[in-house]
Design an enzyme around this catalytic site. Structure first.
Site, mmCIF file in Angstrom:
data_model
loop_
_atom_site.group_PDB
_atom_site.id
_atom_site.type_symbol
_atom_site.label_atom_id
_atom_site.label_comp_id
_atom_site.label_asym_id
_atom_site.label_seq_id
_atom_site.Cartn_x
_atom_site.Cartn_y
_atom_site.Cartn_z
ATOM 1 N N CYS A 114 -46.016 -14.236 -22.120
ATOM 2 C CA CYS A 114 -47.316 -14.463 -22.765
ATOM 3 C C CYS A 114 -47.692 -15.947 -22.848
ATOM 4 C CB CYS A 114 -47.330 -13.858 -24.160
ATOM 5 S SG CYS A 114 -47.202 -12.060 -24.136
ATOM 6 N N HIS A 250 -53.410 -17.592 -28.091
ATOM 7 C CA HIS A 250 -52.933 -16.354 -27.462
ATOM 8 C C HIS A 250 -53.239 -15.198 -28.413
ATOM 9 C CE1 HIS A 250 -50.601 -13.324 -25.607
ATOM 10 N NE2 HIS A 250 -49.606 -13.360 -26.461
ATOM 11 N N ASN A 280 -53.599 -7.511 -26.298
ATOM 12 C CA ASN A 280 -52.749 -8.627 -25.855
ATOM 13 C C ASN A 280 -52.594 -8.541 -24.340
ATOM 14 O OD1 ASN A 280 -50.688 -10.372 -25.181
ATOM 15 N ND2 ASN A 280 -49.356 -9.797 -26.891
HETATM 16 O O1 UT7 Z 1 -47.455 -11.670 -27.096
HETATM 17 C C1 UT7 Z 1 -46.084 -11.852 -27.101
HETATM 18 C C2 UT7 Z 1 -45.546 -11.930 -28.449
HETATM 19 N N1 UT7 Z 1 -45.657 -10.675 -29.136
HETATM 20 C C3 UT7 Z 1 -45.966 -10.679 -30.400
HETATM 21 O O2 UT7 Z 1 -46.267 -11.719 -30.931
HETATM 22 C C4 UT7 Z 1 -45.925 -9.381 -31.161
HETATM 23 C C5 UT7 Z 1 -45.469 -9.664 -32.544
HETATM 24 N N2 UT7 Z 1 -45.250 -8.500 -33.383
HETATM 25 C C6 UT7 Z 1 -46.261 -7.758 -33.898
HETATM 26 O O3 UT7 Z 1 -47.424 -7.951 -33.584
HETATM 27 C C7 UT7 Z 1 -45.895 -6.752 -34.965
HETATM 28 O O4 UT7 Z 1 -44.543 -6.924 -35.299
HETATM 29 C C8 UT7 Z 1 -46.153 -5.281 -34.573
HETATM 30 C C9 UT7 Z 1 -47.647 -5.014 -34.540
HETATM 31 C C10 UT7 Z 1 -45.501 -4.952 -33.246
HETATM 32 C C11 UT7 Z 1 -45.541 -4.365 -35.654
HETATM 33 O O5 UT7 Z 1 -46.087 -4.669 -36.913
HETATM 34 P P1 UT7 Z 1 -45.144 -4.956 -38.175
HETATM 35 O O6 UT7 Z 1 -46.033 -5.138 -39.303
HETATM 36 O O7 UT7 Z 1 -44.247 -6.116 -37.817
HETATM 37 O O8 UT7 Z 1 -44.334 -3.618 -38.314
HETATM 38 P P2 UT7 Z 1 -42.744 -3.373 -38.291
HETATM 39 O O9 UT7 Z 1 -42.234 -3.496 -36.895
HETATM 40 O O10 UT7 Z 1 -42.087 -4.206 -39.348
HETATM 41 O O11 UT7 Z 1 -42.688 -1.872 -38.727
HETATM 42 C C12 UT7 Z 1 -43.168 -1.425 -40.004
HETATM 43 C C13 UT7 Z 1 -43.259 0.085 -39.986
HETATM 44 C C14 UT7 Z 1 -42.022 0.748 -39.424
HETATM 45 O O12 UT7 Z 1 -41.818 1.962 -40.145
HETATM 46 P P3 UT7 Z 1 -40.735 2.050 -41.338
HETATM 47 O O13 UT7 Z 1 -39.419 1.703 -40.688
HETATM 48 O O14 UT7 Z 1 -41.188 1.057 -42.350
HETATM 49 O O15 UT7 Z 1 -40.846 3.471 -41.767
HETATM 50 C C15 UT7 Z 1 -42.397 1.076 -38.013
HETATM 51 O O16 UT7 Z 1 -41.655 2.168 -37.509
HETATM 52 O O17 UT7 Z 1 -44.350 0.474 -39.108
HETATM 53 C C16 UT7 Z 1 -43.840 1.429 -38.171
HETATM 54 N N3 UT7 Z 1 -44.621 1.305 -36.930
HETATM 55 C C17 UT7 Z 1 -45.766 1.972 -36.722
HETATM 56 N N4 UT7 Z 1 -46.457 2.841 -37.489
HETATM 57 C C18 UT7 Z 1 -47.586 3.356 -36.984
HETATM 58 C C19 UT7 Z 1 -44.353 0.526 -35.853
HETATM 59 N N5 UT7 Z 1 -45.318 0.681 -34.932
HETATM 60 C C20 UT7 Z 1 -46.199 1.575 -35.444
HETATM 61 C C21 UT7 Z 1 -47.395 2.143 -34.981
HETATM 62 N N6 UT7 Z 1 -48.061 3.019 -35.771
HETATM 63 N N7 UT7 Z 1 -47.902 1.840 -33.761
#
Ligand code: UT7
Length: 323
Positions: A114, A250, A280
């Site tokens: 990215c 980005h 993204n």
């Molecule tokens: O471009 C290159 C660099 N990439 C990035 O910068 C991406 C950076 N990361 C992110 O944008 C975020 O971490 C995500 C959008 C991928 C995830 O958001 P988050 O707020 O960090 O969520 P998390 O991974 O901490 O997960 C929180 C909860 C989890 O459930 P539990 O364990 O709390 O029950 C996940 O399983 O959200 C759940 N979850 C979802 N729920 C509904 C993860 N993905 C999803 C989803 N829909 N798509």
């Protein structure tokens, strides 16, 4: 005499197919509201089945060359950023060179996921500063849809396809004030497409051909690293946060973008966001955002732009540019 480079044209391309959050919610366990709240994304574009990274790069490059008022004979360097090349080799830059009828100068790909466009932009800027090129085509183009596991809700909601390009030209004045690149390979496993060219894995199961990401860890490091690298760019040039007209970030996650805007004490009115409708697009996102804001009249000649990106590697960087 000091050589600088300056941007003389921008262009971009998005595929026609729109993929909505509702459609994704029909495939994986997620919802429109969760995606909007946690990422800022409402919809994204996906390449047609027969459309490649080079196809999209070609249109974006043509548009950038058109606005720059330059033809194939005027370009003496192509640097193309992608982590989804058409082939392992020849480089997509060479494929693009042939499509555009450009001959003679160097053409190569840069892989920094990215952060790829910032790396390509820095490379071309340094070629021009060194007097090794006069007019460079710098492209970021991706078909991320081909490396996404469409059953993985942690990644399939984020990534998308598209291309953006700029033409950089030698100039007596900046233009590009400075570029700042960083990497930390210790984070290699947090965000990766581990598979494909894998001679070392004979006694192990084949690595995944799809992207794997530990989203929340990537998020945490991205916010810290990007916050530092935008301030580094200002400090290197003796400039203040208040000098910045536009942040062109980005487009990984609206919450990351908001955090960087806060570090810069910028209002969101001074930040170009395209994530809402583009998702993204990896190396394409910064030139796509720049071209969007140039064409809708927000970014004007003479304004100070701060570009930044972060991605797999980890690799990240910034560029400070007088447009
Ligand atoms: O471009 C290159 C660099 N990439 C990035 O910068 C991406 C950076 N990361 C992110 O944008 C975020 O971490 C995500 C959008 C991928 C995830 O958001 P988050 O707020 O960090 O969520 P998390 O991974 O901490 O997960 C929180 C909860 C989890 O459930 P539990 O364990 O709390 O029950 C996940 O399983 O959200 C759940 N979850 C979802 N729920 C509904 C993860 N993905 C999803 C989803 N829909 N798509």
């Amino acid at each position: 005499m000091t050589n600088f480079s300056r941007i003389i044209g921008t262009g971009s391309y998005l595929p026609e197919r729109i993929l909505t959050n509702e459609e994704l919610a029909g495939r994986v366990d997620t919802s429109h509201d969760w995606i909007v709240e946690r990422t800022g994304i409402y919809e994204r574009r996906i390449a047609a089945p027969d459309q490649t990274t080079c196809d999209m790069a070609e249109i974006a490059a043509q548009r950038a060359m058109e606005t720059a008022g330059v033809g194939a004979d005027d370009i003496d360097l192509i640097v193309l950023a992608t982590c989804t090349p058409d082939r392992v080799f020849p480089s997509t830059a060479c494929l693009l060179q042939e499509r555009l009828g450009i001959q003679g100068g160097g053409a190569f790909d840069v892989t920094a996921a990215c952060a790829g466009f910032i790396y390509a932009f820095a490379t071309a800027d340094n070629f021009i500063r060194a007097g090794a090129a006069k007019r460079a085509l710098v492209v970021g183009a991706e078909t991320m849809s081909r490396v996404i596991d469409w059953n993985d809700r942690g990644t399939c909601i984020l990534f998308a396809d598209g291309a953006g390009a700029v033409v950089l030209e030698q100039s007596d004045e900046p233009g590009v004030y400075s570029t700042h690149l960083h990497a930390d390979g210790r984070y290699k496993d947090l965000l990766a497409v581990p598979g494909w060219v894998s001679p070392d894995y004979n006694d192990q199961p084949a690595p995944s051909p799809f992207m794997t990401m530990q989203g929340n860890e990537v998020f945490r490091v991205a916010v810290g690293s990007l916050g530092d690298v935008v301030l580094e760019a200002l400090k290197a040039n003796g400039l203040e946060r208040s000098d910045v007209d536009w942040l062109i970030p980005h487009q990984a996650n609206i919450r990351i973008i908001q955090a960087i805007a806060r570090r810069l004490r910028l209002s969101m009115e001074q930040v170009v966001t395209t994530i809402e409708t583009q998702g993204n697009t990896s190396a394409a996102s910064v030139p796509l955002a720049l071209d969007t804001a140039v064409r809708d009249g927000r970014v004007k000649p003479g304004e100070l732009l701060l570009l930044e990106a972060f991605g797999g590697g980890f690799a990240w960087g910034s560029a400070l540019v007088r447009f």
